[in-house]
Enzyme design. Structure first.
Site, PDB file in Angstrom:
ATOM      1  N   HIS A  17       0.999  -1.326  -0.050  1.00 18.77           N
ATOM      2  CA  HIS A  17       0.033  -0.015  -0.094  1.00 18.77           C
ATOM      3  C   HIS A  17       0.999   1.048   0.143  1.00 18.77           C
ATOM      4  O   HIS A  17       1.797   1.494   0.937  1.00 18.77           O
ATOM      5  CB  HIS A  17      -0.759  -0.110   1.433  1.00 18.77           C
ATOM      6  CG  HIS A  17      -1.939   0.978   1.084  1.00 18.77           C
ATOM      7  ND1 HIS A  17      -1.760   2.533   1.089  1.00 18.77           N
ATOM      8  CD2 HIS A  17      -3.277   0.825   0.902  1.00 18.77           C
ATOM      9  CE1 HIS A  17      -2.940   2.823   1.021  1.00 18.77           C
ATOM     10  NE2 HIS A  17      -4.141   2.075   0.906  1.00 18.77           N
TER      11      HIS A  17
ATOM     12  N   ARG B 238      -6.172  10.733  -0.583  1.00 19.50           N
ATOM     13  CA  ARG B 238      -5.777  11.038  -2.028  1.00 19.50           C
ATOM     14  C   ARG B 238      -7.095  11.176  -2.553  1.00 19.50           C
ATOM     15  O   ARG B 238      -7.185  12.662  -3.301  1.00 19.50           O
ATOM     16  CB  ARG B 238      -4.842  10.082  -2.608  1.00 19.50           C
ATOM     17  CG  ARG B 238      -3.539  10.154  -1.932  1.00 19.50           C
ATOM     18  CD  ARG B 238      -2.909   9.220  -2.664  1.00 19.50           C
ATOM     19  NE  ARG B 238      -2.854   7.962  -1.792  1.00 19.50           N
ATOM     20  CZ  ARG B 238      -3.018   6.705  -2.434  1.00 19.50           C
ATOM     21  NH1 ARG B 238      -2.556   6.459  -3.537  1.00 19.50           N
ATOM     22  NH2 ARG B 238      -3.195   5.612  -1.765  1.00 19.50           N
TER      23      ARG B 238
END
Ligand SMILES: Cc1cc2nc3c(=O)[nH]c(=O)nc-3n(C[C@H](O)[C@H](O)[C@H](O)COP(=O)(O)OP(=O)(O)OC[C@H]3O[C@@H](n4cnc5c(N)ncnc54)[C@H](O)[C@@H]3O)c2cc1C
Ligand code: SF4
Ligand code: SF4
Ligand code: FES
Lengths: 246, 557
Positions: free
Chosen positions: B327, B347
C-alpha cells in the site's frame, strides 16, 4: 556500544500486573509487553486500534485516577501500573433482525437492564475511544435509535465500559443493536441500489460482460485506456458521454 | 511524538507550495497519469516484486517450479507442526456439516449462507472472532450501484486494468455482477453505509477506478461490515458455533482424497483436536505478518498465510502469489504508528503526495503498485524523500488540503479514526501533513479456486484473501471487502450443498502430510522449520537467551 548506551538512557520503568520492567520510552504498551518478554496470544488483534482486543487499564502511584487505553495505541509512561483486560463476560441478546422494529420496546426487551442505568458516567470515563457512552445509553433509554447509532459509531467493542458499569449493562451490544436497527429501518433506502440489483438480475449486463470475457488482451487494453473517467470533483448528477454500456 | 524541529522546518516547504496546488485541484488540473507503457516500466524498475532475489522457486508440491516470495517458500518447504503419527484420527472432538477456518469477513459471510442452506457450522479461528484484516479495512467497498453513470461493465474493466489483464475472467464476472447484490445484502443486515439524506449511497474514487463507486461507512468500513456480520452470526447460536484461539494446523482428508476436517491447536491449553466435517472452507486471509522483504505491514496479528500452507500440502495449486501488494501510504512517523494504513481516501478527497521540496511527482490515483513504485523511486533514485528521525524515509501526504478544499473540519469529520490517532501523538493532521511510505498490505494471490469457490479437492472450498485469481496481479482498493462478501457467501452455499448432496463418509487420514514430508526429503530439503507459522515472532532476543528451559516450535513457545 553507543547504541546500547543510548537505549539504556531511554528506558523507563513500567509495572505489568505489578511487576517492574524497564522498557524503551517510545514503545506502545503492546510492544513494551513484547519487549518485556510476553508472547501475546490474548489481548492482541489488529495492532491498529480498531479491533478492541487490547483494552488496558492503568494507574500512577499517588493518583486515585483509573486510566484506560488500547495497548496498541498508548505509549508507555514512566511508572504506570497496568493490566490488560482481554475478555470480560457480556450479555448478548439473540434476535431476528428481520422481525424487530426500531423502537424502545425492542431495546428494552433485548436488554431489560438498560433501564437500570444510574447515569454515573463511569462508562464514558472508561472509554478509550472517547465515546459519550452514557449519552448513547441515555438515547437508548429514550428510544432514540438514531442518536444511539450515531454516538456509538466508533465503538470498538473493547468492553471496558461493561467491565466498570455498576448497573451491569453491556453497553456495546446495545449499541450494535441500535446501529443495525438504524441501518436497516431508519436510514432511507438506497433506491439506485435496488434498481441496479433488479437490472443485474434481469440480465441487462449479461451480454456485454460475456463479450468482454472473450475479448483479447490488446482490445481490452484499448477499451481500458479509452474509458471515460469521472472527474474527481464531479457532482452526484454527473453522467458520462458514452452511455452504451450503462 | 509530535514532529521534530527538522521536520517542522521541512513542512514549511509543503505549506509554501500548497496554495498553488489547491488552486490547481479546484480547476481540476491533475498531475499527468502514466501511460500503460510507462506504468510497466516504472513497476519493472522500482516495484519490490521486481527486485533481485524477490522470488524463489518452490521445490515441492503441486506448484513446484513456481517462483514466489522466499518468505512464503520457506514456509511451504517446512514440516507440519505435528507428527501425523502422533494424532489419533478416530478421536473426534467436534463434528459438523461445514467447518470454516478463519473468522474474518469471508468466513463469517460463509457461515451465514451455509446456515441458511441448512448446514450446521463450526468456525475455528486463530484469535477472537473478528480479529482479522476485514476489521481493519477503512476505505470502502466497490460496487457499480449507480446506473446513470456506472455498470458492472466498467467495474470489470477497472478490475482488469488493476490486475494487469491477467485476472481469471469468470471470477471477475462473478465479482462485479454480485457486487450490487452484496451491498443490498449489507444494507438489509443493517450495515450503516454512509448515505446522503435521501438515501443515495455516497461514493468516492479509488486508485484505478473510472467511476466513483467506492462505498463506505465513514472511515471504518471493514469494522462496520465485520461487526455486523459477527453480530448476525451470534444471532444464530444453535447452528453457528465458534471456536476462538483454535487455529487450524492441518487439513484432514479421507480415503477418497476428499477434504473431511482439520486438526486444530488450542493456543491456550496447547492441545490438538480433530474436527470431522462434511465440507471445509478455507478463509484464513492474508500474510502481511510474514514481513516480506522486511517491509512493515498494515495487517492484523494473525495474518501469517496459514491457509496457503495447509491447502498446498493437501494438494491445491497456488496462483498469483508472484506479486505482493504494497500500500503506497503506510505511516512512517511517529514510530508508534509505523506501518499503519493511511487510507487511499485521503488522496481521493484531494490530498497531494509530495517530495521533500513540496512538489508533486505522481498522480495520486495511479493503481497501488504504480503509486508505490513511484514513491520508492522518489525516495531512492530521485533522492527527494523526507528523512525521519529513526532513519527511515517517506513522502508527504498533504492532508490539510482537504480542509481547504472541502471546508474546515472536513478531515476531522471524514477521517475521525486517523484524526484522533495522530492527535494522541501530538500531530493535527488537518493542519500538518503526514509522512508515508509503502507498506506490505495484501496478498494478491493464493489458493486456486473457481467461481463456485471449489478447489481441486472435493469438499474443500476457499474464499477471501487466501484465494487467488480474481484480482489478477494487483488488487484495487475496495475490491477485497467485496471479494470476501461475494465469495464468502458463495463458499457457504457451495459447501452446504456439497455437505447435503455429495458428501461421502470415509476413513480420515493424514497421508497427504506424510507424502509431503517424504517429498521434502526427496528434494533434499532437510529443515527444522515448521508451518503454519500461526503468530509472528516479536519476542525480545535478549529475553529468549535467558529462557533456558523454553522450547520454540517455529515462532511459538
Ligand atoms: C489495514 C487494512 C485496510 C484495508 N482496507 C481495505 C479497503 O478499504 N477496502 C477493501 O476492499 N479491502 C481493504 N483491505 C483488505 C481487506 O480488508 C482484506 O483483504 C479482507 O478483509 C480479507 O478478508 P478475509 O476474510 O479473507 O481474511 P481476514 O479478514 O483476515 O480473516 C481471516 C481470519 O482467519 C484467521 N486465521 C488465520 N489463520 C488461521 C488458522 N490457521 N486457523 C484458523 N483461523 C485462522 C485470522 O485470525 C482471521 O480472523 C484492507 C486490509 C487491511 C489490513
Ligand atoms: S456506567 Fe452503567 S450505570 Fe453508569 S452511566 Fe454508564 S451505563 Fe449508566
Ligand atoms: S463504548 Fe465501551 S466497548 Fe465501545 S469502545 Fe468505548 S469502552 Fe469500548
Ligand atoms: S490490538 Fe486491536 S485495538 Fe489494539
Amino acid at each position: 556500544m553507543e547504541a546500547e548506551k543510548k537505549e539504556k538512557e531511554d528506558l523507563v520503568p513500567i509495572f505489568i500486573m505489578g511487576k517492574r520492567y524497564e522498557v524503551p520510552s517510545s514503545l506502545t504498551i503492546q510492544k513494551a509487553m513484547e519487549y518485556a518478554g510476553y508472547q501475546l496470544i490474548r489481548g492482541c488483534g489488529c495492532r491498529g486500534g480498531i479491533c478492541g482486543a487490547c483494552a488496558t487499564v492503568y494507574r500512577f502511584p499517588g493518583s486515585y485516577k483509573i486510566e484506560v487505553g488500547l495497548a496498541c495505541q498508548t505509549v508507555v509512561q514512566p511508572n504506570m501500573y497496568l493490566t490488560q483486560i482481554p475478555f470480560f463476560p457480556a450479555t448478548k441478546s439473540v434476535y431476528d433482525i428481520e422481525k424487530i422494529k426500531p423502537t424502545i420496546e425492542t431495546l428494552v426487551k433485548a436488554y431489560p437492564e438498560l433501564l437500570r442505568c444510574l447515569q454515573c458516567n463511569t462508562c464514558t470515563k472508561s472509554c478509550p475511544m472517547e465515546i459519550e457512552v452514557m449519552d448513547y445509553i441515555a438515547a437508548a433509554m429514550r428510544g432514540d435509535v438514531a442518536r444511539l447509532a450515531e454516538l456509538s459509531f466508533d465503538c470498538v467493542m473493547c468492553g471496558l465500559c461493561t467491565a466498570r458499569c455498576p448497573a451491569e449493562i453491556c453497553q456495546y451490544n446495545i449499541a450494535i443493536l441500535g446501529r443495525r436497527l438504524y441501518g436497516k429501518y431508519i436510514a432511507p433506502k438506497a433506491e439506485h441500489l435496488a434498481s441496479m440489483v433488479k437490472e443485474v438480475e434481469k440480465g441487462r449486463y449479461e451480454q456485454m460482460l460475456r463479450e468482454l470475457m472473450d475479448t483479447d488482451e490488446e482490445t481490452l487494453k484499448k477499451l481500458y485506456n479509452e474509458r471515460e473517467i469521472e472527474p474527481e470533483q464531479a457532482g452526484e448528477d454527473w453522467t458520462p458521454k458514452d452511455k452504451t454500456y450503462l | 511524538m509530535p514532529y521534530t524541529r527538522e521536520l517542522k522546518e521541512l513542512i514549511k516547504r509543503v505549506e509554501a507550495t500548497r496554495p498553488a496546488r489547491v488552486e490547481r485541484k479546484r480547476r481540476g488540473e491533475e498531475f499527468p497519469v502514466l501511460s500503460l507503457k510507462e506504468r510497466e516500466e516504472r513497476l519493472r524498475k522500482y516495484h519490490p516484486d521486481f527486485k533481485e532475489g524477490s522470488r524463489t522457486e518452490i521445490r515441492v508440491g503441486p506448484s513446484k517450479g513456481y517462483a514466489i516470495s522466499p518468505e512464503i517458500v520457506n514456509l511451504l518447504e517446512a514440516k507440519s507442526r505435528v507428527d501425523p503419527d502422533a494424532i489419533d484420527l478416530t478421536k473426534v472432538a467436534y463434528e459438523t456439516d461445514v467447518l470454516i477456518l478463519g473468522g474474518g469477513g469471508a468466513g463469517t459471510a460463509a457461515a451465514l449462507t451455509a446456515q441458511e442452506n441448512g448446514a450446521k457450522v463450526l468456525i475455528a479461528t486463530k484469535l477472537r472472532h473478528g480479529d482479522a484484516n476485514t476489521m481493519m479495512a477503512e476505505g470502502g467497498i466497490q460496487a457499480a450501484t449507480k446506473g446513470t453513470k456506472d455498470s458492472p461493465y466498467y467495474h470489470y474493466l477497472d478490475v482488469l486494468g488493476g490486475g494487469h489483464f491477467k485476472n481469471v475472467p469468470e471470477l471477475v464476472y462473478t465479482l462485479v455482477t454480485e457486487a450490487p447484490k452484496v451491498i443490498a445484502w449489507l444494507e438489509g443486515l443493517g450495515c450503516m453505509l454512509t448515505k446522503f439524506p435521501e438515501g443515495q449511497l455516497k461514493a468516492l474514487h479509488g486508485g484505478g477506478t473510472c467511476r466513483k463507486r467506492m462505498h463506505y461507512a465513514a472511515d471504518i468500513t471493514g469494522a462496520e461490515i465485520m461487526r455486523t456480520l459477527r453480530d448476525e452470526a451470534r444471532n444464530r447460536p444453535e447452528d453457528i458455533k465458534v471456536l476462538e484461539f483454535c487455529p487450524a494446523v492441518e487439513l484432514i482428508l479421507n480415503e477418497y482424497g476428499h477434504c473431511a476436517g482439520a486438526v486444530l491447536y488450542n493456543l491456550e491449553t496447547e492441545e490438538y483436536f480433530v474436527v470431522k466435517a462434511k465440507a471445509v472452507i478455507m478463509a484464513t486471509g492474508g500474510s502481511g505478518r510474514l514481513h516480506i522483504q522486511g517491509f512493515m505491514t498494515t495487517n492484523h496479528y494473525g495474518a501469517t498465510g496459514d491457509g496457503l500452507i495447509l491447502g498446498y500440502r493437501a494438494g491445491v495449486k497456488l496462483c498469483f502469489l508472484h506479486t505482493v501488494q504494497y500500500h503506497p501510504t503506510g505511516a512512517v512517523f511517529p514510530e508508534q504508528a509505523e506501518g499503519l494504513l493511511i487510507t487511499e481516501k485521503f488522496r481521493g478527497a484531494g490530498a497531494n503526495a509530495l517530495n521533500i521540496d513540496g512538489e508533486q511527482f505522481v498522480n495520486e490515483r495511479e493503481p497501488r503498485d504504480v503509486e508505490s513504485a513511484s514513491f520508492i523511486r522518489e525516495c531512492t533514485e530521485v533522492g527527494k524523500g523526507v528523512p525521519t528521525p529513526t532513519g527511515k524515509v517517506g513522502v508527504w501526504l498533504d492532508s490539510p488540503m482537504i480542509d481547504i478544499l472541502m471546508g474546515e473540519g472536513a478531515v476531522k469529520r471524514e477521517f475521525p479514526g486517523k484524526y484522533i490517532l495522530f492527535k494522541r501523538f501530538g500531530i493535527d493532521i488537518s493542519k500538518e501533513p503526514m509522512l508515508v511510505y509503502p507498506t506490505l498490505h495484501y496478498q494478491n494471490g493464493g489458493l486456486e479456486y473457481n467461481s463456485r469457490c471449489e478447489t481441486s479437492i472435493p469438499g474443500f472450498f476457499a474464499a477471501g484473501e487466501v484465494s487467488g485469481g480474481v484480482h489478477g496481479e494487483n488488487r484495487l482498493m475496495g475490491n477485497s471487502l467485496l471479494d470476501v462478501c461475494v465469495f464468502g457467501r458463495i463458499a457457504g452455499v457451495s459447501a452446504a450443498l456439497y455437505a447435503k448432496e455429495r458428501f461421502q463418509e470415509g476413513r480420515l487420514t493424514l497421508d497427504h502430510v506424510r507424502r509431503y514430508h517424504r517429498e521434502l526429503e526427496e528434494a533434499g530439503i532437510i529443515t527444522d522449520r515448521v508451518a503454519p507459522m500461526l503468530l509472528p515472532d516479536y519476542s525480545n532476543p535478549k529475553v529468549r537467551e535467558r529462557q533456558l528451559t523454553t522450547r520454540y516450535l517455529g515462532t511459538i513457545r
